[in-house]
Write a protein that holds these residues in place. Sequence first.
Motif, mmCIF file in Angstrom:
data_model
loop_
_atom_site.group_PDB
_atom_site.id
_atom_site.type_symbol
_atom_site.label_atom_id
_atom_site.label_comp_id
_atom_site.label_asym_id
_atom_site.label_seq_id
_atom_site.Cartn_x
_atom_site.Cartn_y
_atom_site.Cartn_z
ATOM 1 N N THR A 57 0.841 -1.192 0.000
ATOM 2 C CA THR A 57 0.000 0.000 0.000
ATOM 3 C C THR A 57 0.877 1.243 0.000
ATOM 4 O O THR A 57 2.030 1.203 0.439
ATOM 5 C CB THR A 57 -0.917 0.038 1.234
ATOM 6 N N GLY A 58 0.319 2.336 -0.488
ATOM 7 C CA GLY A 58 1.101 3.569 -0.494
ATOM 8 C C GLY A 58 0.411 4.662 -1.276
ATOM 9 O O GLY A 58 -0.631 4.455 -1.904
ATOM 10 N N ALA A 59 1.012 5.850 -1.239
ATOM 11 C CA ALA A 59 0.505 6.995 -1.991
ATOM 12 C C ALA A 59 1.175 7.033 -3.359
ATOM 13 O O ALA A 59 2.100 6.265 -3.645
ATOM 14 C CB ALA A 59 0.786 8.289 -1.216
ATOM 15 N N LEU A 60 0.698 7.926 -4.216
ATOM 16 C CA LEU A 60 1.264 8.060 -5.558
ATOM 17 C C LEU A 60 2.502 8.951 -5.486
ATOM 18 O O LEU A 60 2.404 10.174 -5.472
ATOM 19 C CB LEU A 60 0.227 8.661 -6.510
ATOM 20 N N GLN A 61 3.645 8.314 -5.433
ATOM 21 C CA GLN A 61 4.919 9.022 -5.342
ATOM 22 C C GLN A 61 5.797 8.590 -6.507
ATOM 23 O O GLN A 61 5.933 7.399 -6.781
ATOM 24 C CB GLN A 61 5.608 8.728 -4.009
ATOM 25 N N PHE A 62 6.389 9.573 -7.177
ATOM 26 C CA PHE A 62 7.160 9.295 -8.386
ATOM 27 C C PHE A 62 8.489 10.036 -8.360
ATOM 28 O O PHE A 62 8.620 11.086 -7.719
ATOM 29 C CB PHE A 62 6.388 9.743 -9.640
ATOM 30 N N SER A 63 9.427 9.493 -9.107
ATOM 31 C CA SER A 63 10.644 10.245 -9.388
ATOM 32 C C SER A 63 10.284 11.402 -10.311
ATOM 33 O O SER A 63 9.478 11.255 -11.239
ATOM 34 C CB SER A 63 11.674 9.335 -10.066
ATOM 35 N N ASP A 190 11.023 0.061 -19.378
ATOM 36 C CA ASP A 190 11.739 1.076 -18.614
ATOM 37 C C ASP A 190 11.319 1.084 -17.144
ATOM 38 O O ASP A 190 12.158 1.186 -16.248
ATOM 39 C CB ASP A 190 11.475 2.451 -19.240
ATOM 40 N N SER A 191 10.020 0.958 -16.896
ATOM 41 C CA SER A 191 9.500 1.079 -15.537
ATOM 42 C C SER A 191 10.020 -0.010 -14.607
ATOM 43 O O SER A 191 10.249 0.239 -13.419
ATOM 44 C CB SER A 191 7.963 1.032 -15.562
ATOM 45 N N PHE A 192 10.214 -1.224 -15.143
ATOM 46 C CA PHE A 192 10.594 -2.338 -14.272
ATOM 47 C C PHE A 192 12.091 -2.622 -14.267
ATOM 48 O O PHE A 192 12.629 -3.067 -13.253
ATOM 49 C CB PHE A 192 9.812 -3.593 -14.673
ATOM 50 N N VAL A 193 12.779 -2.364 -15.380
ATOM 51 C CA VAL A 193 14.222 -2.643 -15.421
ATOM 52 C C VAL A 193 14.971 -1.783 -14.410
ATOM 53 O O VAL A 193 15.831 -2.269 -13.676
ATOM 54 C CB VAL A 193 14.778 -2.424 -16.843
ATOM 55 N N VAL A 194 14.650 -0.482 -14.348
ATOM 56 C CA VAL A 194 15.378 0.409 -13.444
ATOM 57 C C VAL A 194 15.162 -0.003 -11.992
ATOM 58 O O VAL A 194 16.113 0.006 -11.187
ATOM 59 C CB VAL A 194 14.962 1.880 -13.669
ATOM 60 N N LEU A 195 13.948 -0.396 -11.631
ATOM 61 C CA LEU A 195 13.681 -0.814 -10.260
ATOM 62 C C LEU A 195 14.378 -2.134 -9.938
ATOM 63 O O LEU A 195 14.914 -2.317 -8.840
ATOM 64 C CB LEU A 195 12.172 -0.953 -10.034
ATOM 65 N N GLY A 222 6.474 -0.449 -9.676
ATOM 66 C CA GLY A 222 6.626 -0.455 -11.126
ATOM 67 C C GLY A 222 5.301 -0.301 -11.846
ATOM 68 O O GLY A 222 5.201 0.413 -12.845
ATOM 69 N N THR A 223 4.259 -0.950 -11.339
ATOM 70 C CA THR A 223 2.938 -0.871 -11.960
ATOM 71 C C THR A 223 2.381 0.549 -11.871
ATOM 72 O O THR A 223 1.851 1.084 -12.852
ATOM 73 C CB THR A 223 1.967 -1.857 -11.294
ATOM 74 N N VAL A 224 2.502 1.162 -10.696
ATOM 75 C CA VAL A 224 1.997 2.531 -10.522
ATOM 76 C C VAL A 224 2.729 3.492 -11.459
ATOM 77 O O VAL A 224 2.098 4.333 -12.123
ATOM 78 C CB VAL A 224 2.137 2.978 -9.059
ATOM 79 N N GLN A 225 4.048 3.370 -11.530
ATOM 80 C CA GLN A 225 4.813 4.258 -12.406
ATOM 81 C C GLN A 225 4.473 4.008 -13.873
ATOM 82 O O GLN A 225 4.389 4.950 -14.667
ATOM 83 C CB GLN A 225 6.312 4.074 -12.167
ATOM 84 N N LYS A 229 3.018 6.585 -16.780
ATOM 85 C CA LYS A 229 3.670 6.792 -18.075
ATOM 86 C C LYS A 229 2.734 6.428 -19.221
ATOM 87 O O LYS A 229 2.746 7.084 -20.276
ATOM 88 C CB LYS A 229 4.946 5.943 -18.150
ATOM 89 N N PHE A 230 1.944 5.377 -19.036
ATOM 90 C CA PHE A 230 0.997 4.957 -20.062
ATOM 91 C C PHE A 230 -0.008 6.070 -20.356
ATOM 92 O O PHE A 230 -0.273 6.407 -21.516
ATOM 93 C CB PHE A 230 0.274 3.692 -19.598
ATOM 94 N N LEU A 231 -0.564 6.643 -19.295
ATOM 95 C CA LEU A 231 -1.530 7.724 -19.475
ATOM 96 C C LEU A 231 -0.888 8.940 -20.143
ATOM 97 O O LEU A 231 -1.509 9.598 -20.987
ATOM 98 C CB LEU A 231 -2.131 8.107 -18.119
ATOM 99 N N MET A 232 0.359 9.219 -19.746
ATOM 100 C CA MET A 232 1.067 10.331 -20.375
ATOM 101 C C MET A 232 1.298 10.061 -21.854
ATOM 102 O O MET A 232 1.145 10.955 -22.695
ATOM 103 C CB MET A 232 2.401 10.560 -19.668
#
Length: 259
Positions: A57-63, A190-195, A222-225, A229-232
């Motif tokens: 669980t968590g909030a929407l936090q991004f780099s 990109d989303s999962f390799v970096v993590l 990774g899914t949240v990020q 990115k998908f929406l963007m």
Amino acid sequence: MRFTDSVVRHRPSRLFVFLAGFFVANALVAELIGVKIFALEDTLGLEPWNFNLFGETGALQFSAGVLLWPVVFVVTDLLNEYYGERGVRLLSYFTVVLIGYAFLVIFFAIQLEPATWWRAGAQVQGVPDNQAAFRVTFGQGLFIIVGSLAAFLIAQLTDVFVFHRIRARTGDRWLWLRATGSTVVSQLVDSFVVLYVAFRLGPELFGGVTEPWPWSRLLAVGTVQYVFKFLMAVGLTPVIYLGHALIDRYLGIKRPGVT
């Protein structure tokens, strides 16, 4: 006419320089600002969502870097369209070298002994030690850098592959499909390799200041990020058409509208 004059006056060459410069600038800035983690809900003045995925669980936090990577992929699609696989691959490899060079210079800059007055010069702004602030802001962990560069390069090569496989099947039709389709696939990588590299593989192999992330956290973050990115990417699809139209006009290309 001198060789340099022919290059500068050649519109396709000038366009490549412009696009390449914008591409490199956005990729490099995204890497540098990526150390900042921002709260999306707080930024927009919304209540925390508190997602629940894979038991995490968590909030929407991004780099902060995620704000610019969609722009990088848009430019990638324009480069794909007009300069092909070789052009994008060359620029992708070169960008990785430049980002690596930037981090190397930053590493040596951190090692420089600061002037006494500079170290304490920002106390009036609530920063007690400029050197510590500089080191924390720019001195990203080794595996975060390695993971980010690996994710960038693999994602770029994936984007090129998917873009041209779609184009081979559809021709000049359905610009939105090859542009958006290649982007959403490459951003998944990109989303999962970096993590994975930064927070699981690196700490597992070499240790680190934190324990390796569990798969549940890696998949959740990774899914949240990726959703962001998908929406963007989908939201920026009209920009591809606008850029396509402007470039066709700049190059003097006349062809039927792309659907």
